[in-house]
Scaffold this motif. Structure first.
Motif, PDB file in Angstrom:
ATOM      1  N   GLN A  32       0.838  -1.191   0.000  1.00  0.00           N
ATOM      2  CA  GLN A  32       0.000   0.000   0.000  1.00  0.00           C
ATOM      3  C   GLN A  32       0.877   1.245   0.000  1.00  0.00           C
ATOM      4  O   GLN A  32       1.974   1.246   0.557  1.00  0.00           O
ATOM      5  CB  GLN A  32      -0.895   0.007   1.239  1.00  0.00           C
ATOM      6  CG  GLN A  32      -1.932  -1.103   1.258  1.00  0.00           C
ATOM      7  CD  GLN A  32      -2.979  -0.933   0.173  1.00  0.00           C
ATOM      8  OE1 GLN A  32      -3.277   0.177  -0.238  1.00  0.00           O
ATOM      9  NE2 GLN A  32      -3.522  -2.032  -0.312  1.00  0.00           N
ATOM     10  N   PRO A  33       0.431   2.321  -0.644  1.00  0.00           N
ATOM     11  CA  PRO A  33       1.193   3.566  -0.591  1.00  0.00           C
ATOM     12  C   PRO A  33       1.408   4.021   0.843  1.00  0.00           C
ATOM     13  O   PRO A  33       0.497   3.989   1.666  1.00  0.00           O
ATOM     14  CB  PRO A  33       0.309   4.552  -1.368  1.00  0.00           C
ATOM     15  CG  PRO A  33      -0.507   3.690  -2.267  1.00  0.00           C
ATOM     16  CD  PRO A  33      -0.759   2.424  -1.509  1.00  0.00           C
ATOM     17  N   GLY A  34       2.622   4.429   1.144  1.00  0.00           N
ATOM     18  CA  GLY A  34       2.983   4.847   2.494  1.00  0.00           C
ATOM     19  C   GLY A  34       3.499   3.745   3.384  1.00  0.00           C
ATOM     20  O   GLY A  34       3.953   4.024   4.502  1.00  0.00           O
ATOM     21  N   ALA A  35       3.467   2.477   2.922  1.00  0.00           N
ATOM     22  CA  ALA A  35       3.948   1.368   3.747  1.00  0.00           C
ATOM     23  C   ALA A  35       5.470   1.410   3.872  1.00  0.00           C
ATOM     24  O   ALA A  35       6.176   1.787   2.931  1.00  0.00           O
ATOM     25  CB  ALA A  35       3.508   0.031   3.146  1.00  0.00           C
ATOM     26  N   LEU A  36       5.978   1.017   5.043  1.00  0.00           N
ATOM     27  CA  LEU A  36       7.419   0.964   5.289  1.00  0.00           C
ATOM     28  C   LEU A  36       7.936  -0.438   4.997  1.00  0.00           C
ATOM     29  O   LEU A  36       7.261  -1.436   5.272  1.00  0.00           O
ATOM     30  CB  LEU A  36       7.744   1.349   6.724  1.00  0.00           C
ATOM     31  CG  LEU A  36       7.405   2.776   7.148  1.00  0.00           C
ATOM     32  CD1 LEU A  36       7.782   3.007   8.601  1.00  0.00           C
ATOM     33  CD2 LEU A  36       8.093   3.796   6.251  1.00  0.00           C
ATOM     34  N   VAL A  37       9.143  -0.514   4.442  1.00  0.00           N
ATOM     35  CA  VAL A  37       9.788  -1.789   4.137  1.00  0.00           C
ATOM     36  C   VAL A  37      11.234  -1.709   4.594  1.00  0.00           C
ATOM     37  O   VAL A  37      11.836  -0.623   4.648  1.00  0.00           O
ATOM     38  CB  VAL A  37       9.719  -2.104   2.627  1.00  0.00           C
ATOM     39  CG1 VAL A  37       8.289  -2.296   2.175  1.00  0.00           C
ATOM     40  CG2 VAL A  37      10.387  -1.003   1.799  1.00  0.00           C
ATOM     41  N   ASP A  38      11.801  -2.857   4.934  1.00  0.00           N
ATOM     42  CA  ASP A  38      13.218  -2.948   5.261  1.00  0.00           C
ATOM     43  C   ASP A  38      14.007  -3.150   3.972  1.00  0.00           C
ATOM     44  O   ASP A  38      13.657  -3.997   3.140  1.00  0.00           O
ATOM     45  CB  ASP A  38      13.470  -4.106   6.231  1.00  0.00           C
ATOM     46  CG  ASP A  38      12.819  -3.868   7.580  1.00  0.00           C
ATOM     47  OD1 ASP A  38      12.857  -2.717   8.044  1.00  0.00           O
ATOM     48  OD2 ASP A  38      12.270  -4.824   8.160  1.00  0.00           O
ATOM     49  N   VAL A  39      15.068  -2.388   3.823  1.00  0.00           N
ATOM     50  CA  VAL A  39      15.863  -2.406   2.600  1.00  0.00           C
ATOM     51  C   VAL A  39      17.295  -2.790   2.938  1.00  0.00           C
ATOM     52  O   VAL A  39      17.865  -2.293   3.921  1.00  0.00           O
ATOM     53  CB  VAL A  39      15.827  -1.032   1.891  1.00  0.00           C
ATOM     54  CG1 VAL A  39      16.641  -1.069   0.602  1.00  0.00           C
ATOM     55  CG2 VAL A  39      14.397  -0.618   1.600  1.00  0.00           C
TER      56      VAL A  39
END
Length: 340
Positions: free
Chosen positions: A318-325
């Protein structure tokens, strides 16, 4: 006489293995695992990314009173309604535009009569080919006025008027009397002026209809029917339903130099989410402060180089979701020849 060795019980030997050999083996395995983990993870750089949350503020292009927020299925637009690009978000009072159209139609009728009167007055020209030329330009002017009249009445599209490059207007030959040529020039100038006025009216009418620039969800509505808004005032805010890429920041103190195409690993912050492979699309040119919600500890401000990461095709984020990179260092090519 040779003495016999007393055999050692297996329980004693097993105790020695547990007390001496097992710790040594565990230590060696732990050292090997530390080296492997350092090679796999220590060389990589970790960060937090955010799926782009595109929001568009729809503003008023003109000053006027809102007459409706027409929903395509009837009624009015409200919060969290789904909009499609091109949907009418709001309409303004267009009574002045309608008055201008009525006045334009009256002037078109008057110009019709003037062309007919000019054609009658020019029939006395006895020059060879004059009557045919006058008939030809009269028909052209009438056809242009008819198209303009249909536009003003809403019976045709704005493209009904041909452009000069597409339809070159006929001209009177040199043999026609000077008085007829002067009168015809005035009529054509009047018709050109009416066309310019129509384009202005059409532009003003378009400004009184506000359409959605993107598809998404209405997350804010700032005006209602009967309210007067000024030019540049907010009308609504639309949030896109799908992100186009992920924005992350490479820590300022990192020695990693990002390049377009560099591989990264993305892990959504959801239970059981699988790791996804992606790559860097573009790199910012200025170090910026990392947003607080993309920090491991919001109490300590950090700065980093912004990078844009391609959103994987199989990602449902979803737009605005945080992910680990995880930014991976490029592997050195093996088998390279030594330079002299």
């Amino acid at each position: 006489m040779k003495a016999k060795r007393i055999p050692i019980a297996w329980s004693v030997r097993w105790r020695r293995i547990r007390l001496q050999a097992a710790p040594m083996a565990s230590f060696v395995v732990a050292c090997a695992m530390c080296v492997w983990l350092w090679q796999q993870r220590g060389a990589a750089v970790h960060g937090i990314g955010e799926v782009e949350a595109l929001r568009i503020d729809v503003t008023s292009p003109t000053t006027g009173m809102v007459t409706a927020l027409p929903h395509r299925s009837g009624g009015q637009w409200s919060l969290y309604d789904q909009v499609v690009k091109g949907d009418v978000i709001a309409t303004f009072d267009d009574r002045q535009t309608q008055l201008d159209k009525d006045l334009l139609r009256q002037e078109v009728e008057q110009l019709f009569e003037q062309i007919a009167q000019w054609q009658i007055e020019s029939t006395g020209d006895r020059q060879p080919g004059a009557l045919e030329a006058i008939q030809r330009v009269s028909q052209y002017e009438r056809s242009q006025l008819s198209a303009l009249q249909q536009l003003a009445q809403g019976e045709a599209h704005a493209s009904a008027l041909p452009t000069p490059a597409a339809d070159e207007p006929p001209m009177l030959p040199e043999g026609v009397a000077e008085s007829s040529r002067v009168a015809f020039a005035k009529l054509r100038h009047a018709r050109d002026s009416l066309e310019l006025r129509w384009k202005e009216i059409h532009l003003q009418s378009e400004l009184r209809v506000i359409r959605a620039p993107i598809s998404g969800t209405l997350i804010a509505v700032y005006c209602w029917p009967g309210q007067t808004v000024h030019q540049g005032a907010l009308v609504a805010t639309i949030a896109a339903d799908h992100g186009r890429h992920i924005v992350s920041y490479l820590p300022e103190q990192s020695t990693l130099e990002p390049t377009p195409g560099m591989k990264v690993t993305i892990r959504p912050r959801m239970a059981g989410a699988a790791r996804l492979s992606s790559e860097i699309e573009k790199i910012g040119r200025q170090v910026r402060r990392v947003p607080d919600h993309q920090l491991g500890s919001a109490a300590i401000p950090q700065w980093g180089l912004p990078v844009r990461i391609k959103l994987p095709n199989n990602a449902t984020l979803q737009p605005g979701a945080l992910v680990d990179v995880v930014f991976h260092r490029p592997r050195r090519a093996s088998g390279m020849e030594n330079t002299p």
